[in-house]
Design a protein around this motif. Structure first.
Motif, PDB file in Angstrom:
ATOM      1  N   PRO A   1      -9.350   0.164   0.679  1.00  0.00           N
ATOM      2  CA  PRO A   1     -10.730  -0.327   0.715  1.00  0.00           C
ATOM      3  C   PRO A   1     -11.229  -0.761  -0.668  1.00  0.00           C
ATOM      4  CG  PRO A   1     -10.546   1.762   1.880  1.00  0.00           C
ATOM      5  CD  PRO A   1      -9.243   1.538   1.171  1.00  0.00           C
ATOM      6  N   ALA A   2     -12.040  -1.788  -0.685  1.00  0.00           N
ATOM      7  CA  ALA A   2     -12.570  -2.339  -1.937  1.00  0.00           C
ATOM      8  C   ALA A   2     -13.237  -1.269  -2.792  1.00  0.00           C
ATOM      9  CB  ALA A   2     -13.550  -3.461  -1.626  1.00  0.00           C
ATOM     10  N   GLY A   3     -13.945  -0.368  -2.172  1.00  0.00           N
ATOM     11  CA  GLY A   3     -14.658   0.671  -2.906  1.00  0.00           C
ATOM     12  C   GLY A   3     -13.775   1.715  -3.559  1.00  0.00           C
ATOM     13  N   ARG A   4     -12.496   1.704  -3.262  1.00  0.00           N
ATOM     14  CA  ARG A   4     -11.565   2.684  -3.830  1.00  0.00           C
ATOM     15  C   ARG A   4     -10.584   2.076  -4.822  1.00  0.00           C
ATOM     16  NH1 ARG A   4     -12.876   8.046  -3.065  1.00  0.00           N
ATOM     17  NH2 ARG A   4     -13.896   8.236  -1.056  1.00  0.00           N
ATOM     18  N   VAL A   5     -10.640   0.757  -5.006  1.00  0.00           N
ATOM     19  CA  VAL A   5      -9.642   0.068  -5.836  1.00  0.00           C
ATOM     20  C   VAL A   5      -9.611   0.588  -7.270  1.00  0.00           C
ATOM     21  CG1 VAL A   5      -8.980  -2.152  -6.832  1.00  0.00           C
ATOM     22  CG2 VAL A   5      -9.592  -2.006  -4.427  1.00  0.00           C
ATOM     23  N   LEU A   6     -10.764   0.716  -7.907  1.00  0.00           N
ATOM     24  CA  LEU A   6     -10.781   1.137  -9.311  1.00  0.00           C
ATOM     25  C   LEU A   6     -10.274   2.559  -9.493  1.00  0.00           C
ATOM     26  CD1 LEU A   6     -14.116  -0.482 -10.512  1.00  0.00           C
ATOM     27  CD2 LEU A   6     -11.788  -1.401 -10.628  1.00  0.00           C
ATOM     28  N   GLU A   7     -10.619   3.429  -8.564  1.00  0.00           N
ATOM     29  CA  GLU A   7     -10.141   4.809  -8.638  1.00  0.00           C
ATOM     30  C   GLU A   7      -8.629   4.878  -8.402  1.00  0.00           C
ATOM     31  OE1 GLU A   7     -11.720   9.113  -7.012  1.00  0.00           O
ATOM     32  OE2 GLU A   7     -12.262   7.309  -5.909  1.00  0.00           O
ATOM     33  N   VAL A   8      -8.147   4.101  -7.450  1.00  0.00           N
ATOM     34  CA  VAL A   8      -6.708   4.057  -7.183  1.00  0.00           C
ATOM     35  C   VAL A   8      -5.973   3.448  -8.383  1.00  0.00           C
ATOM     36  CG1 VAL A   8      -4.926   3.004  -5.724  1.00  0.00           C
ATOM     37  CG2 VAL A   8      -6.928   4.065  -4.669  1.00  0.00           C
ATOM     38  N   GLU A   9      -6.565   2.440  -8.991  1.00  0.00           N
ATOM     39  CA  GLU A   9      -5.963   1.845 -10.191  1.00  0.00           C
ATOM     40  C   GLU A   9      -5.802   2.897 -11.281  1.00  0.00           C
ATOM     41  OE1 GLU A   9      -6.742  -2.049 -12.904  1.00  0.00           O
ATOM     42  OE2 GLU A   9      -8.487  -0.751 -12.595  1.00  0.00           O
TER      43      GLU A   9
ATOM     44  N   VAL B   1       0.850  -1.200   0.000  1.00  0.00           N
ATOM     45  CA  VAL B   1       0.000   0.000   0.000  1.00  0.00           C
ATOM     46  C   VAL B   1       0.877   1.238   0.000  1.00  0.00           C
ATOM     47  CG1 VAL B   1      -1.713   1.302   1.302  1.00  0.00           C
ATOM     48  CG2 VAL B   1      -1.942  -1.160   1.087  1.00  0.00           C
ATOM     49  N   HIS B   2       1.964   1.194   0.746  1.00  0.00           N
ATOM     50  CA  HIS B   2       2.887   2.326   0.792  1.00  0.00           C
ATOM     51  C   HIS B   2       3.402   2.647  -0.613  1.00  0.00           C
ATOM     52  CE1 HIS B   2       6.714   4.434   1.465  1.00  0.00           C
ATOM     53  NE2 HIS B   2       6.069   4.966   2.486  1.00  0.00           N
ATOM     54  N   SER B   3       3.820   1.626  -1.360  1.00  0.00           N
ATOM     55  CA  SER B   3       4.359   1.875  -2.699  1.00  0.00           C
ATOM     56  C   SER B   3       3.270   2.348  -3.671  1.00  0.00           C
ATOM     57  CB  SER B   3       5.086   0.642  -3.238  1.00  0.00           C
ATOM     58  OG  SER B   3       4.203  -0.439  -3.398  1.00  0.00           O
ATOM     59  N   ILE B   4       2.059   1.877  -3.496  1.00  0.00           N
ATOM     60  CA  ILE B   4       0.944   2.332  -4.338  1.00  0.00           C
ATOM     61  C   ILE B   4       0.687   3.814  -4.093  1.00  0.00           C
ATOM     62  CG2 ILE B   4      -1.543   2.129  -4.742  1.00  0.00           C
ATOM     63  CD1 ILE B   4      -1.157  -0.905  -3.982  1.00  0.00           C
TER      64      ILE B   4
ATOM     65  N   SER C   1      -4.398   6.114   6.986  1.00  0.00           N
ATOM     66  CA  SER C   1      -4.941   4.941   7.675  1.00  0.00           C
ATOM     67  C   SER C   1      -4.860   3.703   6.781  1.00  0.00           C
ATOM     68  CB  SER C   1      -6.373   5.185   8.144  1.00  0.00           C
ATOM     69  OG  SER C   1      -7.287   5.146   7.071  1.00  0.00           O
ATOM     70  N   TRP C   2      -4.970   3.875   5.466  1.00  0.00           N
ATOM     71  CA  TRP C   2      -4.797   2.734   4.557  1.00  0.00           C
ATOM     72  C   TRP C   2      -3.384   2.188   4.678  1.00  0.00           C
ATOM     73  CZ3 TRP C   2      -6.887   5.169  -0.615  1.00  0.00           C
ATOM     74  CH2 TRP C   2      -8.243   5.498  -0.458  1.00  0.00           C
ATOM     75  N   LYS C   3      -2.418   3.094   4.761  1.00  0.00           N
ATOM     76  CA  LYS C   3      -1.023   2.661   4.906  1.00  0.00           C
ATOM     77  C   LYS C   3      -0.838   1.912   6.222  1.00  0.00           C
ATOM     78  CE  LYS C   3       2.153   5.772   3.600  1.00  0.00           C
ATOM     79  NZ  LYS C   3       2.777   7.089   3.367  1.00  0.00           N
ATOM     80  N   THR C   4      -1.447   2.420   7.270  1.00  0.00           N
ATOM     81  CA  THR C   4      -1.341   1.784   8.588  1.00  0.00           C
ATOM     82  C   THR C   4      -1.975   0.397   8.579  1.00  0.00           C
ATOM     83  OG1 THR C   4      -1.369   3.947   9.666  1.00  0.00           O
ATOM     84  CG2 THR C   4      -1.920   2.039  11.029  1.00  0.00           C
ATOM     85  N   LYS C   5      -3.141   0.289   7.953  1.00  0.00           N
ATOM     86  CA  LYS C   5      -3.859  -0.987   7.895  1.00  0.00           C
ATOM     87  C   LYS C   5      -3.278  -1.939   6.855  1.00  0.00           C
ATOM     88  CE  LYS C   5      -8.222   1.080   9.306  1.00  0.00           C
ATOM     89  NZ  LYS C   5      -9.559   1.498   8.863  1.00  0.00           N
ATOM     90  N   GLY C   6      -2.552  -1.386   5.878  1.00  0.00           N
ATOM     91  CA  GLY C   6      -1.973  -2.213   4.832  1.00  0.00           C
ATOM     92  C   GLY C   6      -2.972  -2.666   3.790  1.00  0.00           C
TER      93      GLY C   6
END
Length: 67
Positions: free
Chosen positions: A38-46, A4-7, A30-35
């Motif tokens: 969230p599923a709902g953000r995957v496509l946008e992050v992609e 997640v950190h590298s993403i 918090s995503w970095k902390t949790k590693g």
């Protein structure tokens, strides 16, 4: 393995990723902390990171295996 950190770094870091996603930086942190992103953000992050969804969340988007 892509972390997640590298993403998030591929998106320009925590603050830039948060701004691109219209979220507070604390949420992205918090995503970095949790590693996990969230599923709902995957496509946008992609789309923003140019990292495939199967690398972002292989548990949800396994890579196709050629038969």
């Amino acid at each position: 393995m892509i972390t997640v950190h590298s993403i998030i770094e591929a998106m320009g870091g925590t603050r830039k990723a948060a701004r691109s996603l219209d979220l507070p930086p604390s949420t992205v942190q918090s995503w970095k902390t949790k590693g996990r992103i969230p599923a709902g953000r995957v496509l946008e992050v992609e789309r923003l990171s140019r990292i495939s969804r199967s690398d972002i969340r292989p548990d949800l988007h396994p890579k196709d295996i050629a038969a």
